[in-house]
Design a protein around this motif. Structure first.
Motif, PDB file in Angstrom:
ATOM      1  N   SER A  11       3.522  -1.359   6.771  1.00  0.00           N
ATOM      2  CA  SER A  11       4.112  -0.253   7.511  1.00  0.00           C
ATOM      3  C   SER A  11       4.139   0.983   6.632  1.00  0.00           C
ATOM      4  O   SER A  11       3.993   0.888   5.413  1.00  0.00           O
ATOM      5  CB  SER A  11       5.534  -0.600   7.984  1.00  0.00           C
ATOM      6  N   ARG A  12       4.317   2.134   7.246  1.00  0.00           N
ATOM      7  CA  ARG A  12       4.344   3.401   6.504  1.00  0.00           C
ATOM      8  C   ARG A  12       5.298   4.367   7.200  1.00  0.00           C
ATOM      9  O   ARG A  12       5.708   4.151   8.340  1.00  0.00           O
ATOM     10  CB  ARG A  12       2.949   4.019   6.440  1.00  0.00           C
ATOM     11  N   ALA A  13       5.623   5.422   6.485  1.00  0.00           N
ATOM     12  CA  ALA A  13       6.476   6.455   7.067  1.00  0.00           C
ATOM     13  C   ALA A  13       5.738   7.164   8.199  1.00  0.00           C
ATOM     14  O   ALA A  13       4.495   7.231   8.205  1.00  0.00           O
ATOM     15  CB  ALA A  13       6.877   7.461   5.991  1.00  0.00           C
ATOM     16  N   PHE A  14       6.480   7.717   9.126  1.00  0.00           N
ATOM     17  CA  PHE A  14       5.870   8.431  10.251  1.00  0.00           C
ATOM     18  C   PHE A  14       5.087   9.648   9.768  1.00  0.00           C
ATOM     19  O   PHE A  14       3.985   9.930  10.260  1.00  0.00           O
ATOM     20  CB  PHE A  14       6.951   8.860  11.239  1.00  0.00           C
ATOM     21  N   LEU A  15       5.620  10.347   8.777  1.00  0.00           N
ATOM     22  CA  LEU A  15       4.953  11.509   8.195  1.00  0.00           C
ATOM     23  C   LEU A  15       4.427  11.172   6.808  1.00  0.00           C
ATOM     24  O   LEU A  15       5.069  10.415   6.067  1.00  0.00           O
ATOM     25  CB  LEU A  15       5.921  12.695   8.103  1.00  0.00           C
ATOM     26  N   PRO A  16       3.257  11.705   6.419  1.00  0.00           N
ATOM     27  CA  PRO A  16       2.715  11.422   5.093  1.00  0.00           C
ATOM     28  C   PRO A  16       3.523  12.095   3.989  1.00  0.00           C
ATOM     29  O   PRO A  16       4.208  13.094   4.213  1.00  0.00           O
ATOM     30  CB  PRO A  16       1.298  12.003   5.166  1.00  0.00           C
ATOM     31  N   PHE A  17       3.437  11.507   2.809  1.00  0.00           N
ATOM     32  CA  PHE A  17       4.066  12.064   1.611  1.00  0.00           C
ATOM     33  C   PHE A  17       5.569  12.284   1.779  1.00  0.00           C
ATOM     34  O   PHE A  17       6.119  13.297   1.360  1.00  0.00           O
ATOM     35  CB  PHE A  17       3.355  13.349   1.173  1.00  0.00           C
ATOM     36  N   ARG A  18       6.212  11.304   2.410  1.00  0.00           N
ATOM     37  CA  ARG A  18       7.664  11.258   2.496  1.00  0.00           C
ATOM     38  C   ARG A  18       8.117   9.942   1.866  1.00  0.00           C
ATOM     39  O   ARG A  18       7.417   8.934   1.952  1.00  0.00           O
ATOM     40  CB  ARG A  18       8.142  11.321   3.948  1.00  0.00           C
ATOM     41  N   PRO A  19       9.287   9.920   1.229  1.00  0.00           N
ATOM     42  CA  PRO A  19       9.752   8.677   0.606  1.00  0.00           C
ATOM     43  C   PRO A  19       9.845   7.552   1.634  1.00  0.00           C
ATOM     44  O   PRO A  19      10.356   7.742   2.735  1.00  0.00           O
ATOM     45  CB  PRO A  19      11.142   9.056   0.077  1.00  0.00           C
ATOM     46  N   TYR A  20       9.336   6.384   1.252  1.00  0.00           N
ATOM     47  CA  TYR A  20       9.377   5.228   2.147  1.00  0.00           C
ATOM     48  C   TYR A  20       9.312   3.960   1.301  1.00  0.00           C
ATOM     49  O   TYR A  20       8.390   3.789   0.491  1.00  0.00           O
ATOM     50  CB  TYR A  20       8.211   5.264   3.135  1.00  0.00           C
ATOM     51  N   VAL A  21      10.305   3.099   1.464  1.00  0.00           N
ATOM     52  CA  VAL A  21      10.412   1.877   0.665  1.00  0.00           C
ATOM     53  C   VAL A  21      10.637   0.694   1.593  1.00  0.00           C
ATOM     54  O   VAL A  21      11.404   0.780   2.554  1.00  0.00           O
ATOM     55  CB  VAL A  21      11.582   1.979  -0.345  1.00  0.00           C
ATOM     56  N   VAL A  22       9.968  -0.407   1.296  1.00  0.00           N
ATOM     57  CA  VAL A  22      10.113  -1.639   2.070  1.00  0.00           C
ATOM     58  C   VAL A  22      10.584  -2.749   1.139  1.00  0.00           C
ATOM     59  O   VAL A  22      10.018  -2.956   0.065  1.00  0.00           O
ATOM     60  CB  VAL A  22       8.785  -2.045   2.736  1.00  0.00           C
ATOM     61  N   GLU A  23      11.617  -3.451   1.563  1.00  0.00           N
ATOM     62  CA  GLU A  23      12.136  -4.598   0.816  1.00  0.00           C
ATOM     63  C   GLU A  23      11.912  -5.861   1.632  1.00  0.00           C
ATOM     64  O   GLU A  23      12.284  -5.922   2.807  1.00  0.00           O
ATOM     65  CB  GLU A  23      13.628  -4.407   0.535  1.00  0.00           C
ATOM     66  N   ASP A  24      11.286  -6.855   1.024  1.00  0.00           N
ATOM     67  CA  ASP A  24      11.090  -8.147   1.676  1.00  0.00           C
ATOM     68  C   ASP A  24      11.511  -9.227   0.684  1.00  0.00           C
ATOM     69  O   ASP A  24      10.728  -9.644  -0.174  1.00  0.00           O
ATOM     70  CB  ASP A  24       9.633  -8.327   2.094  1.00  0.00           C
ATOM     71  N   GLY A  25      12.762  -9.638   0.779  1.00  0.00           N
ATOM     72  CA  GLY A  25      13.284 -10.571  -0.204  1.00  0.00           C
ATOM     73  C   GLY A  25      13.316  -9.924  -1.578  1.00  0.00           C
ATOM     74  O   GLY A  25      13.927  -8.880  -1.770  1.00  0.00           O
ATOM     75  N   HIS A  26      12.624 -10.531  -2.511  1.00  0.00           N
ATOM     76  CA  HIS A  26      12.575  -9.994  -3.871  1.00  0.00           C
ATOM     77  C   HIS A  26      11.275  -9.242  -4.138  1.00  0.00           C
ATOM     78  O   HIS A  26      10.857  -9.087  -5.288  1.00  0.00           O
ATOM     79  CB  HIS A  26      12.764 -11.117  -4.895  1.00  0.00           C
ATOM     80  N   LEU A  27      10.641  -8.763  -3.067  1.00  0.00           N
ATOM     81  CA  LEU A  27       9.466  -7.894  -3.178  1.00  0.00           C
ATOM     82  C   LEU A  27       9.860  -6.505  -2.692  1.00  0.00           C
ATOM     83  O   LEU A  27      10.346  -6.342  -1.568  1.00  0.00           O
ATOM     84  CB  LEU A  27       8.312  -8.440  -2.340  1.00  0.00           C
ATOM     85  N   VAL A  28       9.647  -5.492  -3.542  1.00  0.00           N
ATOM     86  CA  VAL A  28      10.000  -4.114  -3.203  1.00  0.00           C
ATOM     87  C   VAL A  28       8.780  -3.233  -3.400  1.00  0.00           C
ATOM     88  O   VAL A  28       8.180  -3.219  -4.486  1.00  0.00           O
ATOM     89  CB  VAL A  28      11.152  -3.591  -4.078  1.00  0.00           C
ATOM     90  N   THR A  29       8.398  -2.488  -2.369  1.00  0.00           N
ATOM     91  CA  THR A  29       7.232  -1.611  -2.462  1.00  0.00           C
ATOM     92  C   THR A  29       7.563  -0.218  -1.940  1.00  0.00           C
ATOM     93  O   THR A  29       8.343  -0.056  -1.011  1.00  0.00           O
ATOM     94  CB  THR A  29       6.041  -2.182  -1.656  1.00  0.00           C
ATOM     95  N   GLY A  30       6.930   0.790  -2.569  1.00  0.00           N
ATOM     96  CA  GLY A  30       7.079   2.174  -2.146  1.00  0.00           C
ATOM     97  C   GLY A  30       5.723   2.732  -1.749  1.00  0.00           C
ATOM     98  O   GLY A  30       4.693   2.366  -2.324  1.00  0.00           O
ATOM     99  N   GLN A  31       5.718   3.625  -0.784  1.00  0.00           N
ATOM    100  CA  GLN A  31       4.457   4.061  -0.184  1.00  0.00           C
ATOM    101  C   GLN A  31       3.642   5.027  -1.028  1.00  0.00           C
ATOM    102  O   GLN A  31       2.409   4.944  -1.058  1.00  0.00           O
ATOM    103  CB  GLN A  31       4.741   4.715   1.177  1.00  0.00           C
ATOM    104  N   ASN A  32       4.292   5.947  -1.733  1.00  0.00           N
ATOM    105  CA  ASN A  32       3.583   7.101  -2.274  1.00  0.00           C
ATOM    106  C   ASN A  32       4.313   7.679  -3.486  1.00  0.00           C
ATOM    107  O   ASN A  32       5.339   7.127  -3.906  1.00  0.00           O
ATOM    108  CB  ASN A  32       3.441   8.153  -1.171  1.00  0.00           C
ATOM    109  N   PRO A  33       3.803   8.776  -4.070  1.00  0.00           N
ATOM    110  CA  PRO A  33       4.463   9.345  -5.253  1.00  0.00           C
ATOM    111  C   PRO A  33       5.878   9.844  -5.009  1.00  0.00           C
ATOM    112  O   PRO A  33       6.596  10.143  -5.970  1.00  0.00           O
ATOM    113  CB  PRO A  33       3.539  10.514  -5.633  1.00  0.00           C
TER     114      PRO A  33
END
Length: 230
Positions: A191-213
């Motif tokens: 998944s991603r943020a609706f708008l590009p280059f906006r903060p967006y973080v996904v947590e799935d258990g002990h996995l954490v990912t961020g979309q962009n700079p």
């Protein structure tokens, strides 16, 4: 007990088959590192080969350089850590409570399928630790299959640099693949943020990912929460 986090950077300094420079996107390291440092987390920084960590010159241009990143760029002690980093091959992964993979386009060449990266991820998770990444750093999870033959990202909720952002960054013709497409091919619930280059973080258990700079601080906040750092 003081928590210990490993940060992994690229060692690749240019796009393959071109003379266009790339490397670590410095802000993706700095904003995560700074929040860990403020919370008294012990931090080790490595790259894939050891030695110099190349920095994408675009990430330190006056159009991209934010105040905090500029502060670290001008900090000789901090920058020395990047000029002569240990290799991930040298570390003992069971020493760490969490691992964080930074981005920058360089990682697209030395993170996917990297056995040392996969060794670290497996060991951290087996010890109940947190696995995290931002932007192109999510490439660390590609070409990685478990003993059951499934891809590591299969069925996991995560994010990463989007196809639209790659196009807007004018890097679509240079990159070896589109990260969003590759993650979906390996079964990720992307998944991603609706708008590009906006903060967006996904947590799935002990996995954490961020979309962009724009997302490393948010990743750091989630990692600190999962590590129960107050």
């Amino acid at each position: 007990m003081v928590k210990k986090v490993l940060i992994v950077n690229t060692s690749t300094d240019h796009f393959a088959d071109s003379d266009v420079p790339t490397g670590l996107w410095l802000g993706e390291l700095v904003h995560f590192y700074d929040l860990m440092h403020q919370n008294h987390v012990q931090i080790d920084i490595v790259n894939t080969k050891g030695g110099l960590t190349p920095i994408d010159p675009v990430s330190t241009s006056r159009f991209m350089l934010d105040k905090l990143t500029k502060k670290y760029l001008n900090d000789d002690t901090f920058m020395t850590l990047l000029k002569n980093s240990p290799s991930i091959k040298e570390i003992t992964p069971t020493d760490y409570n969490a691992v964080y993979f930074t981005g920058g386009h360089g990682v697209m060449y030395d993170f996917p399928g990297n056995p040392d990266i996969q060794r670290v991820i497996s060991a951290v998770r087996e010890n109940g630790g947190v696995v995290s990444a931002v932007c192109h750093g999510i490439c660390a999870f590609l070409n990685f299959k478990g003993l059951d033959g499934r891809y590591y990202v299969d069925g996991k909720r995560l994010t990463g640099f989007s196809n639209l952002e790659e196009k807007l960054a004018n890097r679509k013709k240079l990159v070896p693949f589109m990260l969003e497409d590759k993650l979906k091919e390996e079964g990720a619930d992307y998944s991603r943020a609706f708008l590009p280059f906006r903060p967006y973080v996904v947590e799935d258990g002990h996995l954490v990912t961020g979309q962009n700079p724009q997302s490393p601080k948010g990743v750091a906040e989630k990692v600190l929460y999962l590590l129960n750092v107050k």
